[in-house]
Each structure stands twice: as C-alpha cells, then as structure tokens.
Design a protein around this motif. Structure first.
Motif, mmCIF file in Angstrom:
data_model
loop_
_atom_site.group_PDB
_atom_site.id
_atom_site.type_symbol
_atom_site.label_atom_id
_atom_site.label_comp_id
_atom_site.label_asym_id
_atom_site.label_seq_id
_atom_site.Cartn_x
_atom_site.Cartn_y
_atom_site.Cartn_z
ATOM 1 N N GLU A 65 0.680 -0.996 0.051
ATOM 2 C CA GLU A 65 0.906 0.128 0.237
ATOM 3 C C GLU A 65 1.317 1.263 0.323
ATOM 4 O O GLU A 65 2.650 1.436 0.383
ATOM 5 N N PRO A 66 0.242 2.691 -0.412
ATOM 6 C CA PRO A 66 1.065 3.679 -0.573
ATOM 7 C C PRO A 66 1.810 4.242 0.859
ATOM 8 O O PRO A 66 0.723 3.348 1.848
ATOM 9 N N ILE A 67 2.820 4.391 1.314
ATOM 10 C CA ILE A 67 3.457 5.064 2.568
ATOM 11 C C ILE A 67 3.709 6.710 2.352
ATOM 12 O O ILE A 67 4.030 7.330 1.778
ATOM 13 N N SER A 68 2.826 6.631 3.467
ATOM 14 C CA SER A 68 3.051 8.074 3.976
ATOM 15 C C SER A 68 4.330 8.674 4.979
ATOM 16 O O SER A 68 4.420 8.121 6.257
ATOM 17 N N VAL A 69 4.647 10.332 4.780
ATOM 18 C CA VAL A 69 6.356 10.126 5.376
ATOM 19 C C VAL A 69 5.509 11.569 6.301
ATOM 20 O O VAL A 69 5.801 12.424 5.248
ATOM 21 N N PHE A 70 5.964 12.522 6.696
ATOM 22 C CA PHE A 70 6.201 13.263 7.320
ATOM 23 C C PHE A 70 7.337 14.054 7.757
ATOM 24 O O PHE A 70 8.146 13.126 8.536
ATOM 25 N N GLU A 71 7.862 14.525 7.813
ATOM 26 C CA GLU A 71 8.877 15.519 8.396
ATOM 27 C C GLU A 71 10.163 15.294 7.611
ATOM 28 O O GLU A 71 10.436 14.558 7.075
#
Length: 232
Positions: A65-71
C-alpha cells in the motif's frame, strides 16, 4: 508516482531538491500554509503535525500500500533508502551524513526559523529575542563554516545533509548574516546554488507561489496556533 504535499519554505525546498537530483517522477500538491490548508483533515491524515512537507509514495519498494511520510528529514532519509542515493550504506559514512542531517533538523532550521519570526514577522520588536536568535544563527553558521574547511560537502560526498542545510542558508540576508564572514560556507553555498537540480527546484517554487510575502491574514493563520487545530 510520488505526491509531494508542499509549500515554498526551506523545508519544502529540501525535498524538491532531492527529487530533482534523483530525477524521480513526482506530483506537487500545493498546501498554501498562509491560507491554513495545512489544518485541513485530509492533510492531517498524512501529516499529523500540520506542517509541510509530507510525501505519499504510491509505488513503494515493497509493492504494498502507499507509504506516507512527514517531517522533511524523515522524507529525505526515506527517499535516500528508496533510491540508494545521497546516503552512504556503509556505517561510517551513514553516521556522518545522519548526524549533520539531525544537526540541521534540531539546530540550524529551528534557530533560523525563530530568527525569521522575531526579525521579520513578530508584531512587537523584541530586542532580546532578535539578538538571541540572530547570534545563535551566526554561531551555527560558524559551525558549518568550520565543518566545510577543506571539504566540498558537509559529510563526504554530496548528500541529503547538503540538501537539508542549503535552503536554510538561502535567506541569509533576512537572517542578518553576511556570507563574507563565513568563506567556507560561502564557497559551498555558491557550489550548491549552481547545481542544475537545485536551480530547477527553486524555479518550481516560483511557479507554485509567486507571492511569498506573509501578509497580516497569513500571520494570523501561521502564528499562535494552539491544540485546537489538531482536535478538529
């Protein structure tokens, strides 16, 4: 495809520099932070700190599944791992890059950001605060200048450490810093600025946000938020 939720800030520029250097296909999803779009529920789902940038990789290496990343620092590290570029795999080189990336995330960025706030945006000019952050910015410039003595890049070869630091040096005049006082830093800065990928990243910024001035309405959105903005 990579969706980059982005606005034209130093932290946003870090990621577009990487994407342009690596020539990865990506799509810009503008998040106008002056209008409060960073507080919308859809953005909060991928960026729980209500700050840009955030990234969604719809084609991760594991095929899942898509991976989301913040920072921004985490995004740079993720992209380096995804591409195998700009971050050494061997332990000593990896440590050298990562400690300077963390130095930027924990020092140069926050202190220069406070400098921007009190020097440029604060409704009341507070000499103590202005002096504190202008001097601390200068100290950090001095650390980086000393580090760059006798070397081309911050940590070995050109890396995510350089990409992280450079955008925070771009507004040096607004930070009341003179690069003539930091000759090693100035040499490095000019070399990074001349890179075609960096020039493309900043040209893109101009097409996304041609009016970077923070007006009074934007100040009300950007400054003084409390916990209520994440409890909606």
């Amino acid at each position: 495809m990579i969706d980059l939720h982005y606005w034209t800030t130093p932290n946003g520029h870090k990621v577009t520099i990487f994407l342009e250097e690596a020539q990865l296909p990506y799509r810009i999803v503008p998040v106008n932070i002056g209008r409060g779009e960073q507080f919308l529920p859809d953005f909060l789902r991928i960026a729980p700190n209500n700050r840009i940038p955030a990234l969604v990789d719809t084609d991760p290496g594991d095929g899942g599944e898509p991976i989301s990343v913040f920072e921004s620092g985490a995004i740079l590290t993720y992209l380096a791992a995804k591409t195998g570029r700009f971050l050494p795999r061997e332990t000593r080189g990896w440590v050298e890059v990562m400690q300077w990336l963390f130095w930027q995330m924990g020092g140069l960025g926050p202190m220069a950001g406070q400098n921007h706030h009190f020097v440029q945006y604060a409704p009341e000019k507070l000499p103590y605060a202005m002096d504190r952050y202008v001097k601390e910015t200068a100290r950090l410039y001095g650390v980086l200048d000393r580090r760059l003595a006798g070397r081309d890049y911050v940590a070995g070869d050109y890396s995510i450490a350089d990409m992280a630091c450079y955008p925070w040096i771009v507004p040096h005049e607004r930070q009341r810093q003179d690069l003539a006082d930091f000759p090693n830093l100035r040499r490095w800065f000019e070399a990074i600025r001349a890179r075609p990928a960096v020039q493309r990243a900043y040209a893109l910024a101009g097409s996304v946000n041609a009016k970077p001035t923070v007006d009074e309405a934007a100040k009300r959105v950007l400054f003084g938020q409390d916990a209520s903005v994440v409890k909606r």
